[in-house]
Design a protein around this motif. Structure first.
Motif, PDB file in Angstrom:
ATOM      1  N   GLN A  28      11.801 -15.555  -3.248  1.00 24.78           N
ATOM      2  CA  GLN A  28      10.970 -14.652  -2.449  1.00 24.78           C
ATOM      3  C   GLN A  28      11.332 -13.195  -2.721  1.00 24.78           C
ATOM      4  O   GLN A  28      10.446 -12.349  -2.884  1.00 24.78           O
ATOM      5  CB  GLN A  28      11.103 -14.985  -0.963  1.00 24.78           C
ATOM      6  CG  GLN A  28      10.445 -16.292  -0.595  1.00 24.78           C
ATOM      7  CD  GLN A  28      10.745 -16.718   0.821  1.00 24.78           C
ATOM      8  OE1 GLN A  28      11.770 -16.353   1.408  1.00 24.78           O
ATOM      9  NE2 GLN A  28       9.849 -17.518   1.385  1.00 24.78           N
ATOM     10  N   SER A  29      12.596 -12.908  -2.774  1.00 24.84           N
ATOM     11  CA  SER A  29      13.040 -11.550  -3.079  1.00 24.84           C
ATOM     12  C   SER A  29      12.569 -11.123  -4.465  1.00 24.84           C
ATOM     13  O   SER A  29      12.102  -9.993  -4.657  1.00 24.84           O
ATOM     14  CB  SER A  29      14.563 -11.473  -2.979  1.00 24.84           C
ATOM     15  OG  SER A  29      15.018 -10.203  -3.355  1.00 24.84           O
ATOM     16  N   SER A  32       8.949 -10.066  -4.555  1.00 24.81           N
ATOM     17  CA  SER A  32       8.765  -8.685  -4.107  1.00 24.81           C
ATOM     18  C   SER A  32       9.140  -7.696  -5.204  1.00 24.81           C
ATOM     19  O   SER A  32       8.413  -6.737  -5.466  1.00 24.81           O
ATOM     20  CB  SER A  32       9.605  -8.415  -2.855  1.00 24.81           C
ATOM     21  OG  SER A  32       9.134  -9.176  -1.777  1.00 24.81           O
ATOM     22  N   ARG A  36       6.514  -5.140  -7.091  1.00 23.06           N
ATOM     23  CA  ARG A  36       6.761  -3.689  -7.045  1.00 23.06           C
ATOM     24  C   ARG A  36       6.811  -3.100  -8.449  1.00 23.06           C
ATOM     25  O   ARG A  36       6.239  -2.047  -8.718  1.00 23.06           O
ATOM     26  CB  ARG A  36       8.073  -3.411  -6.297  1.00 23.06           C
ATOM     27  CG  ARG A  36       7.909  -2.560  -5.093  1.00 23.06           C
ATOM     28  CD  ARG A  36       9.205  -2.158  -4.415  1.00 23.06           C
ATOM     29  NE  ARG A  36      10.335  -3.055  -4.499  1.00 23.06           N
ATOM     30  CZ  ARG A  36      10.621  -3.989  -3.600  1.00 23.06           C
ATOM     31  NH1 ARG A  36       9.867  -4.175  -2.556  1.00 23.06           N
ATOM     32  NH2 ARG A  36      11.684  -4.741  -3.742  1.00 23.06           N
ATOM     33  N   ARG A  82       0.766 -10.729  -5.675  1.00 25.24           N
ATOM     34  CA  ARG A  82       0.655 -10.009  -4.403  1.00 25.24           C
ATOM     35  C   ARG A  82       0.733 -10.982  -3.225  1.00 25.24           C
ATOM     36  O   ARG A  82       1.413 -10.722  -2.237  1.00 25.24           O
ATOM     37  CB  ARG A  82      -0.668  -9.237  -4.349  1.00 25.24           C
ATOM     38  CG  ARG A  82      -0.880  -8.451  -3.058  1.00 25.24           C
ATOM     39  CD  ARG A  82      -2.292  -7.906  -2.956  1.00 25.24           C
ATOM     40  NE  ARG A  82      -3.294  -8.948  -2.926  1.00 25.24           N
ATOM     41  CZ  ARG A  82      -3.604  -9.686  -1.853  1.00 25.24           C
ATOM     42  NH1 ARG A  82      -2.994  -9.484  -0.699  1.00 25.24           N
ATOM     43  NH2 ARG A  82      -4.535 -10.615  -1.928  1.00 25.24           N
ATOM     44  N   ARG A  85       4.287 -11.996  -2.849  1.00 27.84           N
ATOM     45  CA  ARG A  85       5.039 -10.860  -2.301  1.00 27.84           C
ATOM     46  C   ARG A  85       4.770 -10.713  -0.806  1.00 27.84           C
ATOM     47  O   ARG A  85       5.679 -10.518  -0.013  1.00 27.84           O
ATOM     48  CB  ARG A  85       4.667  -9.591  -3.059  1.00 27.84           C
ATOM     49  CG  ARG A  85       5.259  -8.320  -2.488  1.00 27.84           C
ATOM     50  CD  ARG A  85       4.178  -7.559  -1.753  1.00 27.84           C
ATOM     51  NE  ARG A  85       4.695  -6.318  -1.205  1.00 27.84           N
ATOM     52  CZ  ARG A  85       4.243  -5.799  -0.094  1.00 27.84           C
ATOM     53  NH1 ARG A  85       3.294  -6.382   0.597  1.00 27.84           N
ATOM     54  NH2 ARG A  85       4.728  -4.677   0.350  1.00 27.84           N
ATOM     55  N   ASN A  86       3.503 -10.814  -0.403  1.00 25.91           N
ATOM     56  CA  ASN A  86       3.169 -10.677   1.013  1.00 25.91           C
ATOM     57  C   ASN A  86       3.835 -11.763   1.850  1.00 25.91           C
ATOM     58  O   ASN A  86       4.386 -11.478   2.915  1.00 25.91           O
ATOM     59  CB  ASN A  86       1.657 -10.704   1.233  1.00 25.91           C
ATOM     60  CG  ASN A  86       0.986  -9.426   0.812  1.00 25.91           C
ATOM     61  OD1 ASN A  86       1.642  -8.453   0.458  1.00 25.91           O
ATOM     62  ND2 ASN A  86      -0.334  -9.424   0.826  1.00 25.91           N
ATOM     63  N   SER A  88       6.487 -13.314   1.203  1.00 27.56           N
ATOM     64  CA  SER A  88       7.912 -13.014   1.219  1.00 27.56           C
ATOM     65  C   SER A  88       8.235 -11.870   2.184  1.00 27.56           C
ATOM     66  O   SER A  88       9.063 -12.014   3.076  1.00 27.56           O
ATOM     67  CB  SER A  88       8.380 -12.647  -0.186  1.00 27.56           C
ATOM     68  OG  SER A  88       9.687 -12.127  -0.161  1.00 27.56           O
ATOM     69  N   GLU A  89       7.574 -10.757   2.005  1.00 30.12           N
ATOM     70  CA  GLU A  89       7.919  -9.570   2.790  1.00 30.12           C
ATOM     71  C   GLU A  89       7.543  -9.685   4.256  1.00 30.12           C
ATOM     72  O   GLU A  89       8.152  -9.044   5.104  1.00 30.12           O
ATOM     73  CB  GLU A  89       7.292  -8.328   2.158  1.00 30.12           C
ATOM     74  CG  GLU A  89       7.872  -8.089   0.779  1.00 30.12           C
ATOM     75  CD  GLU A  89       8.012  -6.648   0.398  1.00 30.12           C
ATOM     76  OE1 GLU A  89       7.540  -5.762   1.127  1.00 30.12           O
ATOM     77  OE2 GLU A  89       8.605  -6.418  -0.663  1.00 30.12           O
TER      78      GLU A  89
END
Length: 124
Positions: A28-29, A32, A36, A82, A85-86, A88-89
């Motif tokens: 997950q990290s 992200s 980015r 994306r 990432r979403n 995850s974040e």
């Protein structure tokens, strides 16, 4: 200097020894980080249109496709990254389970494909 996807792939390889929960958190990290990096690179490729680009990532990726010529394939890959990432974040474990990568290999394959798409754009 190794590319961002190479660094991510190396980290994943090193992470295999950890628990399933540890591997999941690292994946997950890395989602992200990879997203980015990809956005930063696309911002640089399309710098001439930066003032027009929406702030929202989904809309920005669509803008890059519709107004700047990002291929449909690269657009779809960026949207998938994306989504990961979403999840995850925003700590959306249900979405990660539903829409996240099915394996570490699938994650690495997508990140490498995004890197290849971006490398072609950066070369002009």
């Amino acid at each position: 200097m190794p590319s961002a996807p190479s660094v991510v792939a190396r980290r994943i390889g090193q992470a295999v020894a950890g628990s399933a929960a540890d591997r999941r958190r690292r994946l997950q990290s890395n989602a992200s980080l990879a997203f980015r990096d990809a956005v930063r690179r696309l911002d640089a490729v399309y710098v001439a249109r930066a003032a027009e680009a929406p702030a929202d990532f989904a809309a920005r990726i669509g803008f890059w496709r519709d107004a700047c010529g990002l291929s449909d394939r690269a657009h779809d890959r960026m949207q998938q990254l994306r989504i990961w990432r979403n999840a995850s974040e925003h700590h959306d474990e249900a979405r990660w389970d539903r829409e996240g990568p099915r394996s570490e290999d699938a994650f690495v394959a997508l990140v490498k494909a995004v890197d290849e798409d971006l490398a072609r754009l950066e070369k002009g």
